[in-house]
Design a protein around this motif. Sequence first.
Motif, mmCIF file in Angstrom:
data_model
loop_
_atom_site.group_PDB
_atom_site.id
_atom_site.type_symbol
_atom_site.label_atom_id
_atom_site.label_comp_id
_atom_site.label_asym_id
_atom_site.label_seq_id
_atom_site.Cartn_x
_atom_site.Cartn_y
_atom_site.Cartn_z
ATOM 1 N N PRO A 94 0.837 -1.213 0.000
ATOM 2 C CA PRO A 94 0.000 0.000 0.000
ATOM 3 C C PRO A 94 0.869 1.258 0.000
ATOM 4 O O PRO A 94 2.018 1.215 0.447
ATOM 5 N N PRO A 95 0.322 2.367 -0.509
ATOM 6 C CA PRO A 95 1.116 3.586 -0.683
ATOM 7 C C PRO A 95 1.843 4.021 0.579
ATOM 8 O O PRO A 95 2.991 4.466 0.505
ATOM 9 N N HIS A 96 1.190 3.884 1.747
ATOM 10 C CA HIS A 96 1.818 4.453 2.948
ATOM 11 C C HIS A 96 3.007 3.627 3.419
ATOM 12 O O HIS A 96 3.736 4.055 4.294
ATOM 13 N N PRO B 102 -9.099 15.205 -3.746
ATOM 14 C CA PRO B 102 -8.647 13.889 -3.304
ATOM 15 C C PRO B 102 -7.143 13.849 -3.057
ATOM 16 O O PRO B 102 -6.646 12.936 -2.405
ATOM 17 N N SER B 103 -6.420 14.867 -3.568
ATOM 18 C CA SER B 103 -4.965 14.824 -3.403
ATOM 19 C C SER B 103 -4.550 14.943 -1.943
ATOM 20 O O SER B 103 -3.467 14.514 -1.580
ATOM 21 N N TYR B 104 -5.404 15.511 -1.062
ATOM 22 C CA TYR B 104 -5.041 15.597 0.347
ATOM 23 C C TYR B 104 -4.860 14.215 0.955
ATOM 24 O O TYR B 104 -3.902 13.963 1.676
ATOM 25 N N LEU B 105 -5.840 13.337 0.650
ATOM 26 C CA LEU B 105 -5.760 11.982 1.199
ATOM 27 C C LEU B 105 -4.552 11.259 0.624
ATOM 28 O O LEU B 105 -3.855 10.535 1.323
ATOM 29 N N ARG B 106 -4.330 11.461 -0.674
ATOM 30 C CA ARG B 106 -3.186 10.821 -1.312
ATOM 31 C C ARG B 106 -1.893 11.322 -0.703
ATOM 32 O O ARG B 106 -0.973 10.545 -0.432
ATOM 33 N N ALA B 107 -1.833 12.644 -0.487
ATOM 34 C CA ALA B 107 -0.629 13.222 0.100
ATOM 35 C C ALA B 107 -0.376 12.590 1.466
ATOM 36 O O ALA B 107 0.743 12.194 1.777
ATOM 37 N N ALA B 108 -1.446 12.501 2.270
ATOM 38 C CA ALA B 108 -1.280 11.932 3.613
ATOM 39 C C ALA B 108 -0.741 10.516 3.528
ATOM 40 O O ALA B 108 0.149 10.129 4.280
ATOM 41 N N GLY C 267 3.006 8.492 4.582
ATOM 42 C CA GLY C 267 3.158 7.369 5.494
ATOM 43 C C GLY C 267 1.972 7.121 6.408
ATOM 44 O O GLY C 267 2.047 6.285 7.291
ATOM 45 N N ALA C 268 0.863 7.846 6.199
ATOM 46 C CA ALA C 268 -0.293 7.664 7.071
ATOM 47 C C ALA C 268 -1.119 6.469 6.607
ATOM 48 O O ALA C 268 -1.308 6.286 5.410
ATOM 49 N N THR C 269 -1.623 5.691 7.561
ATOM 50 C CA THR C 269 -2.548 4.612 7.201
ATOM 51 C C THR C 269 -3.860 5.241 6.760
ATOM 52 O O THR C 269 -4.089 6.438 6.953
ATOM 53 N N ASN C 270 -4.745 4.410 6.201
ATOM 54 C CA ASN C 270 -6.030 4.940 5.739
ATOM 55 C C ASN C 270 -6.758 5.683 6.853
ATOM 56 O O ASN C 270 -7.296 6.754 6.652
ATOM 57 N N TRP C 271 -6.745 5.059 8.051
ATOM 58 C CA TRP C 271 -7.484 5.664 9.160
ATOM 59 C C TRP C 271 -6.844 6.986 9.577
ATOM 60 O O TRP C 271 -7.524 7.989 9.749
ATOM 61 N N THR C 272 -5.522 7.009 9.720
ATOM 62 C CA THR C 272 -4.837 8.251 10.118
ATOM 63 C C THR C 272 -5.067 9.337 9.082
ATOM 64 O O THR C 272 -5.308 10.489 9.426
ATOM 65 N N ALA C 273 -4.973 8.953 7.815
ATOM 66 C CA ALA C 273 -5.188 9.933 6.750
ATOM 67 C C ALA C 273 -6.587 10.521 6.855
ATOM 68 O O ALA C 273 -6.778 11.735 6.734
ATOM 69 N N PHE C 274 -7.571 9.664 7.132
ATOM 70 C CA PHE C 274 -8.943 10.160 7.264
ATOM 71 C C PHE C 274 -9.076 11.058 8.487
ATOM 72 O O PHE C 274 -9.555 12.176 8.401
ATOM 73 N N TRP C 275 -8.617 10.549 9.610
ATOM 74 C CA TRP C 275 -8.892 11.221 10.881
ATOM 75 C C TRP C 275 -8.090 12.505 11.050
ATOM 76 O O TRP C 275 -8.567 13.486 11.588
ATOM 77 N N ARG C 276 -6.846 12.509 10.573
ATOM 78 C CA ARG C 276 -5.996 13.680 10.768
ATOM 79 C C ARG C 276 -6.103 14.692 9.627
ATOM 80 O O ARG C 276 -5.858 15.881 9.827
#
Lengths: 366, 426
Positions: free
Chosen positions: A79-81, B321-327, B331-340
Amino acid sequence: MADGASSDAFVEFERVQKSYDGETLVVKDLNLSMPKGEFLTMLGPSGSGKTTCLMMLAGFETATHGDIRLDGTSINNIPPHKRGIGMVFQNYALFPHMTVAENLAFPLEVRGLGKSEREEKVQRALDMVQMGAFGGRRPAQLSGGQQQRIALARALVFEPELVLMDEPLGALDKQLREHMQFEITRLAHELGITTVYVTHDQTEALTMSDRVAVFDDGRIQQLAPPDVLYERPENSFVAQFIGENNTLEGVIKEIRGETCIVQLDDGEIIDANPVNVTEPGERTKVSIRPERVEYNMDRLQEGAHTLKAEVLEFVYMGDIFRTRLRVAGNEDFVIKTRNAPDQVRLKPGQQIEIGWLPQDCRALDA
Amino acid sequence: MAHAETDAQGRILAADGTPLKQSLQRALRAQKMRALLLIAPLLLFVVITFVMPIGDMLLRSVQNKAGTHYVPDLIPNVAEQIEDWDPASGELPPEEVFRAMVVDLQVAFDEKNHTQLGRRFNYESPGMDSLFRTSGRRVSGLDLETDGPFREALIDINDDWGDLEYWATIKANSGYYTNSFFLAAVDMERDSTGIAQKDPDQRIYRKLLVRTLWLSAVITFCTLLLGYPVAWLLADLPARKANLLLILVLLPFWTSLLVRTSSWKILLQQEGVINDFWVWLGFVERLSLINNQLGVVIAMTHILLPFMILPLYSVMKTIPPSYLRAAKSLGATNWTAFWRVYFPQTTAGIGAGGLLVFILAVGYFITPELVGGADGTFISNRIYFQFSAIGNWGLAAALGTIMLVVVLVLYYVYDRLVGIDNVKLG
């Protein structure tokens, strides 16, 4: 430069294909290999597949077929992260609800670094892009160029080995863009990071890159250092796409080793350098750069073929003169001459003769 | 700027020598007039149908009126005489007050106002309605010259005229303005010793107010829980699909509120679709899903859902959508990217949707009325009951005023905590 599946390749695309709808391929059979530390630019018109390639490398799109390897390991299912690839986005994607320092600390925080270590690295990254005093600002309070620097710092702060940049300078004005081009290449070389840079601006590609991959129609049309790309384009797409270019159409009459004779459609005969033509009788597009056209007959080789031309327009551009001619029925034949003290200024209506060295005139596929 | 002319006071002058500000105002005047004319019809409409009724409501909550007349206008003599009497003394009012009551009642009876008076006092002390109604005719038969003393005469007509509490009520409510409606609206009353809480079994309004606010908060939370993913999906889809789904979100608006609420009745009732399915699954006990708070929460969550989804959607659509991609690339997981990264940027939409749904819910009437049963009614149902069944406009107005104040206070608190500038409706 490495090619194919060589062992010292850092980034590798092997037979990669991508389709969004199952009917058409956006990326067709992509093979690419980059050594560590290289600055490679993917250049091409929009829809050529270059951004899709970048997104596949970053992990936001999955390859429909083929293998993408990073430092020898396949990353198709990572995955990307977890890829640890830094990325600079087109519109920077700085998080608007965080300060600049928080933005930079974000990748360190999710990696579990301690507070003091974070602060130190953030400050170092800010200093690196000369934005040391801006940590407390919000992205919205910065100018476009400053945001660009922060985005760059954020992509580099966690010390990735590979950095991807998706048209990062697209939103800046010309002067700032040129300055940032220099800045980015300097940083990339200083830090020794491998960079994949996507742009549709050929000047950017030529000035910044170690190698440029020219994309069209989902394929790499040519992968070469900038000078090779400009001076020795391998097909007519690359010749047209990179720099200004004059095209004349005709048929191959004769091939003699390094040179060939081309009969243009209006019957004129010229010398050319056969690049990807093989047989007499084949149709060809010959390509010649505006600055390689000569109208001072003393400078031409003995026995060179020349063409008659009529001057249609003369444009004074400061450092150069741009003259538009009618040559062999083509009214968009352009020549460029340096603004030197002894340079002749052609006048519209004037009849002249032009010629060139055979190696500068490349006979390409039609 | 540097070379602009200035006058003696340092004001910048226009080319013809008039102050620049004045000149600018003149230039903009026509534009302003045109804008004013354009909004005039709506402004008039809002003033007549919204501002004036609310003003009237605010007034009615403190006006001491019996029917269309102020109480002191109906009993002018009593109002004057009773002023010196102190109910705390434990003695009935003096003879003059009784005489004044006879005089006023005779007039009121002639003009058929005595029943209105009785009803007004009955709000405060139950029983006074019948006291005034029954006494009217016999009091009018008294002769002011010969039939005194009137204390005995009145008590003779009805024993209740000797009740100290009743006279205390009359004294307390003989002015043009009264706070008794507000006291009643917060379950307080005035007895002979002053202001006190009502008996616990008579306290209803505070409980209703708390219930209304609590259920509204629960409903707001439920709409957020259900609406957030839907809004996100809508914002994430390509425009054509999103528009189709948006129509589905708006579809309920094309059906009458009454029909939607009634269909919830059919679904949720004891012998309803959901309970039948429940029993079919093998459960013995039927669920009570309606005529309680649960029913109100279910039905109102459904009805108010679009008001949550739309502001959320409009905010989410502006987040690239680039914000989520950037996160994630950082290195952020899906949840961290969403929550932060994603969630903090949607707070403006949550604020707008939450405020909208909450304020709508607090004032909701039809749905709690139909599916609320005894313990699911809102304060609006009680307000309706007060002015339609009881006719106590004063109390209804006081309750309405309290609701208005509560909502304004909540709005103010919200503004201080979140900042109203951060609310985006579109």
